[in-house]
Design a protein around this motif. Structure first.
Motif, PDB file in Angstrom:
ATOM      1  N   ARG A  51       1.024  -1.218   0.089  1.00 40.63           N
ATOM      2  CA  ARG A  51       0.190  -0.122  -0.054  1.00 40.63           C
ATOM      3  C   ARG A  51       0.793   1.243   0.212  1.00 40.63           C
ATOM      4  O   ARG A  51       0.519   2.090  -0.896  1.00 40.63           O
ATOM      5  CB  ARG A  51      -0.848  -0.049   1.261  1.00 40.63           C
ATOM      6  N   ILE A  52       1.976   1.124   1.023  1.00 36.88           N
ATOM      7  CA  ILE A  52       2.673   2.430   0.994  1.00 36.88           C
ATOM      8  C   ILE A  52       3.394   2.681  -0.300  1.00 36.88           C
ATOM      9  O   ILE A  52       3.699   3.728  -0.847  1.00 36.88           O
ATOM     10  CB  ILE A  52       3.795   2.439   2.069  1.00 36.88           C
ATOM     11  N   ALA A  53       4.114   1.557  -0.972  1.00 34.04           N
ATOM     12  CA  ALA A  53       4.600   1.577  -2.384  1.00 34.04           C
ATOM     13  C   ALA A  53       3.902   2.043  -3.220  1.00 34.04           C
ATOM     14  O   ALA A  53       3.966   2.829  -4.275  1.00 34.04           O
ATOM     15  CB  ALA A  53       5.311   0.212  -2.618  1.00 34.04           C
ATOM     16  N   SER A  54       2.440   1.440  -3.143  1.00 36.80           N
ATOM     17  CA  SER A  54       1.625   1.982  -4.201  1.00 36.80           C
ATOM     18  C   SER A  54       1.202   3.640  -4.183  1.00 36.80           C
ATOM     19  O   SER A  54       1.222   4.239  -5.189  1.00 36.80           O
ATOM     20  CB  SER A  54       0.429   1.442  -4.192  1.00 36.80           C
ATOM     21  N   GLU A  55       1.501   4.265  -3.111  1.00 38.60           N
ATOM     22  CA  GLU A  55       1.367   5.688  -3.180  1.00 38.60           C
ATOM     23  C   GLU A  55       2.444   6.567  -3.733  1.00 38.60           C
ATOM     24  O   GLU A  55       2.697   7.677  -3.938  1.00 38.60           O
ATOM     25  CB  GLU A  55       1.210   6.313  -1.693  1.00 38.60           C
ATOM     26  N   LEU A  56       3.818   5.697  -4.006  1.00 37.55           N
ATOM     27  CA  LEU A  56       4.840   6.205  -4.721  1.00 37.55           C
ATOM     28  C   LEU A  56       4.994   5.902  -6.261  1.00 37.55           C
ATOM     29  O   LEU A  56       5.723   5.988  -6.940  1.00 37.55           O
ATOM     30  CB  LEU A  56       6.188   5.784  -4.017  1.00 37.55           C
ATOM     31  N   GLY A  57       4.003   5.233  -6.447  1.00 36.86           N
ATOM     32  CA  GLY A  57       3.760   4.797  -8.043  1.00 36.86           C
ATOM     33  C   GLY A  57       3.884   3.367  -8.405  1.00 36.86           C
ATOM     34  O   GLY A  57       3.748   2.784  -9.611  1.00 36.86           O
ATOM     35  N   ILE A  58       3.958   2.401  -7.249  1.00 36.87           N
ATOM     36  CA  ILE A  58       3.979   1.193  -7.694  1.00 36.87           C
ATOM     37  C   ILE A  58       2.612   0.512  -8.066  1.00 36.87           C
ATOM     38  O   ILE A  58       1.882   0.805  -7.260  1.00 36.87           O
ATOM     39  CB  ILE A  58       4.713   0.170  -6.604  1.00 36.87           C
ATOM     40  N   GLN A  59       2.711  -0.096  -9.174  1.00 35.12           N
ATOM     41  CA  GLN A  59       1.023  -0.539  -9.501  1.00 35.12           C
ATOM     42  C   GLN A  59       1.091  -2.069  -9.967  1.00 35.12           C
ATOM     43  O   GLN A  59      -0.004  -2.301 -10.217  1.00 35.12           O
ATOM     44  CB  GLN A  59       0.794   0.039 -10.801  1.00 35.12           C
ATOM     45  N   LYS A  60       2.295  -2.547 -10.109  1.00 34.66           N
ATOM     46  CA  LYS A  60       2.342  -3.961 -10.488  1.00 34.66           C
ATOM     47  C   LYS A  60       3.020  -4.827  -9.634  1.00 34.66           C
ATOM     48  O   LYS A  60       4.191  -4.273  -9.037  1.00 34.66           O
ATOM     49  CB  LYS A  60       3.186  -4.033 -11.919  1.00 34.66           C
ATOM     50  N   ILE A  61       2.640  -5.848  -9.104  1.00 35.65           N
ATOM     51  CA  ILE A  61       3.396  -6.576  -8.250  1.00 35.65           C
ATOM     52  C   ILE A  61       3.404  -8.019  -8.865  1.00 35.65           C
ATOM     53  O   ILE A  61       2.699  -8.796  -9.386  1.00 35.65           O
ATOM     54  CB  ILE A  61       2.085  -6.915  -6.961  1.00 35.65           C
ATOM     55  N   ARG A  62       4.549  -8.718  -8.381  1.00 40.68           N
ATOM     56  CA  ARG A  62       4.780 -10.230  -8.662  1.00 40.68           C
ATOM     57  C   ARG A  62       5.066 -10.655  -7.504  1.00 40.68           C
ATOM     58  O   ARG A  62       6.186 -10.337  -6.751  1.00 40.68           O
ATOM     59  CB  ARG A  62       6.037 -10.008  -9.763  1.00 40.68           C
ATOM     60  N   LEU A  63       4.544 -11.793  -7.269  1.00 36.44           N
ATOM     61  CA  LEU A  63       4.696 -12.725  -5.986  1.00 36.44           C
ATOM     62  C   LEU A  63       6.026 -13.774  -6.526  1.00 36.44           C
ATOM     63  O   LEU A  63       5.621 -14.412  -7.497  1.00 36.44           O
ATOM     64  CB  LEU A  63       3.731 -13.291  -5.281  1.00 36.44           C
ATOM     65  N   THR A  64       7.128 -13.891  -5.656  1.00 35.36           N
ATOM     66  CA  THR A  64       7.896 -14.993  -6.334  1.00 35.36           C
ATOM     67  C   THR A  64       8.735 -15.460  -4.961  1.00 35.36           C
ATOM     68  O   THR A  64       8.210 -15.312  -3.830  1.00 35.36           O
ATOM     69  CB  THR A  64       8.856 -14.194  -7.281  1.00 35.36           C
ATOM     70  N   GLY A  65       9.907 -15.934  -5.287  1.00 36.37           N
ATOM     71  CA  GLY A  65      10.652 -16.584  -4.052  1.00 36.37           C
ATOM     72  C   GLY A  65      11.960 -16.969  -4.357  1.00 36.37           C
ATOM     73  O   GLY A  65      12.547 -16.242  -5.371  1.00 36.37           O
ATOM     74  N   GLY A  66      12.534 -18.020  -3.765  1.00 35.76           N
ATOM     75  CA  GLY A  66      11.952 -19.087  -3.216  1.00 35.76           C
ATOM     76  C   GLY A  66      10.812 -19.530  -4.156  1.00 35.76           C
ATOM     77  O   GLY A  66      10.491 -19.178  -5.120  1.00 35.76           O
ATOM     78  N   GLU A  67       9.879 -20.392  -3.580  1.00 31.38           N
ATOM     79  CA  GLU A  67       8.814 -20.946  -4.294  1.00 31.38           C
ATOM     80  C   GLU A  67       7.552 -20.425  -3.429  1.00 31.38           C
ATOM     81  O   GLU A  67       7.427 -20.822  -2.360  1.00 31.38           O
ATOM     82  CB  GLU A  67       8.644 -22.514  -4.255  1.00 31.38           C
TER      83      GLU A  67
END
Ligand SMILES: Nc1nc2c(ncn2[C@@H]2O[C@H](COP(=O)(O)OP(=O)(O)OP(=O)(O)O)[C@@H](O)[C@H]2O)c(=O)[nH]1
Ligand SMILES: C[S@@+](CC[C@H](N)C(=O)[O-])C[C@H]1O[C@@H](n2cnc3c(N)ncnc32)[C@H](O)[C@@H]1O
Ligand code: SF4
Ligand code: SF4
Length: 326
Positions: free
Chosen positions: A52-68
């Protein structure tokens, strides 16, 4: 927001865990892996707050990764938290696929938009060899499940390793011809378990493409949904497409749009740059949203212009791909 090289940073890759149910030879050692404890990793609620905080700085795309990512419990819960954040418009997952089929409906209902499956061989014994333990039939089941659920575009990531799977390139091309799959050929990078890395095992993307073009006509294609640096081509008569990712021979750092959050809350400006800001400590200390925002701004401003992986990974850069979030 723009970094100091005028790149628009709108994509955050989040490593949900450093654990994995496979042990790909180029990524993780077979033994001696010290997994992080439950207490040292970010909770799902903490991750959602950081998004949420990052989205206020312009992050719109999220990728979940890892590890698995799918070895972590309650991933659908995390996805539903993220899906409720108004500025986030794309939630994607990179997975080895072995645990996907059973969770597929739940993930989709929670708000997962799309999936990239990592798959380096279509031969069961070779798949078992490279992953040291994987069952290829589970990955195939997962891929067909994603197609059945219409989670387009469904992508396949193949790390091309000379002498191991370069003889399967055409079989992967055929997957994209027969099915609506977007097959991406990735150059092998000197990150992860360097015991498996050798310079001559890396096949440049242009060589892979030239080899495919001996038998197929490829036409540049622009409309494949994605946030990464792949260059796509359609295949005459094909259902899917082919993509090439060339971090080594033609690095795409000039168009870099990403930051990374490790499972322990380390915020990294660049895959290659070992500097991290520790957000877990900031959260533990009760930092406000504004204070955390400042840390994001620091990491984005500190992003280097490019990587220098062609000179090696660097002895001091101890963290591996599965720990950083590949
Ligand atoms: N050099 C470099 N390589 C990366 C980076 N992130 C991912 N990769 C490589 O690119 C491959 C594909 O990454 P994916 O997780 O599928 O993500 P993506 O290509 O951004 O995904 P799309 O949004 O579908 O385009 C990975 O397997 C890595 O080998 C990065 O920041 N730098
Ligand atoms: C580290 S994995 C994490 C997500 C998940 N476990 C998976 O395998 O998809 C993410 C991606 O990084 C890629 N990768 C790992 N080590 C790599 C290397 N040395 N060179 C190129 N790609 C690599 C994997 O093939 C995979 O597609
Ligand atoms: S590439 Fe993915 S599946 Fe393979 S060992 Fe690394 S984290 Fe696990
Ligand atoms: S290596 Fe660093 S600068 Fe280059 S694309 Fe990856 S994260 Fe961006």
């Amino acid at each position: 927001m723009l970094d100091k090289h005028e790149r628009n940073i709108n994509y955050m890759r989040i490593s949900l865990t450093d654990r994995c149910n496979l042990r790909c030879r180029y990524c993780m050692p077979e033994t001696g892996v010290d997994n992080l404890t439950h207490y040292s990793i970010l909770s799902l609620e903490e991750m959602a707050r950081l998004v949420r905080i990052a989205s206020e700085l312009g992050i719109q795309k999220i990728r979940l990764t890892g590890g698995e990512p799918l070895v972590r419990r309650n991933v659908p819960q995390l996805i539903s938290y993220i899906a409720q954040i108004p500025r986030i418009d794309d939630i994607a997952l990179t997975t080895n696929g072995t645990l996907f089929a059973a969770l597929a409906e739940e993930l989709k209902t929670a708000g997962l938009n799309r999936i990239n499956f990592s798959l380096d061989s279509l031969v069961p014994e070779k798949f078992k060899y490279i992953t040291r333990r994987g069952d290829l039939s589970k990955v195939k089941e997962a891929i067909f499940k994603a197609l059945e659920l219409d989670m387009h575009p469904v992508k396949i990531n193949m790390v091309v390793i000379r002498g191991f799977n370069d003889d399967e390139i055409i079989d992967f091309v055929e997957l994209a011809r027969k099915y609506p799959l977007h097959v991406r050929f990735i150059e092998f990078m000197p990150v992860g378990d360097l015991l498996f890395w050798k310079k001559d095992r890396m096949m440049p993307a242009q060589d892979i493409k030239a080899y495919i073009e001996e038998s197929y006509v490829l036409t540049p294609q622009k409309n494949i949904l994605g946030n990464g640096p792949a260059r796509y081509y359609s295949l005459e008569g094909g259902e899917g497409s082919l993509g090439f990712i060339s971090p080594m021979s033609n690095h795409f750092c000039g168009e870099c749009n990403r930051i990374r959050l490790t499972a322990e809350g380390g915020l990294r400006g660049c895959l290659y740059d070992k500097r991290e800001v520790n957000l877990k400590t900031a959260l533990k200390n009760g930092s406000s949203d504004e204070e955390i925002k400042e840390l994001f701004i620091w990491a984005i401003k500190a992003k280097p212009a490019r990587h220098h992986m062609n000179n090696g990974w660097g002895e001091e850069n101890k963290r591996k791909m599965y720990q950083i979030g590949g």
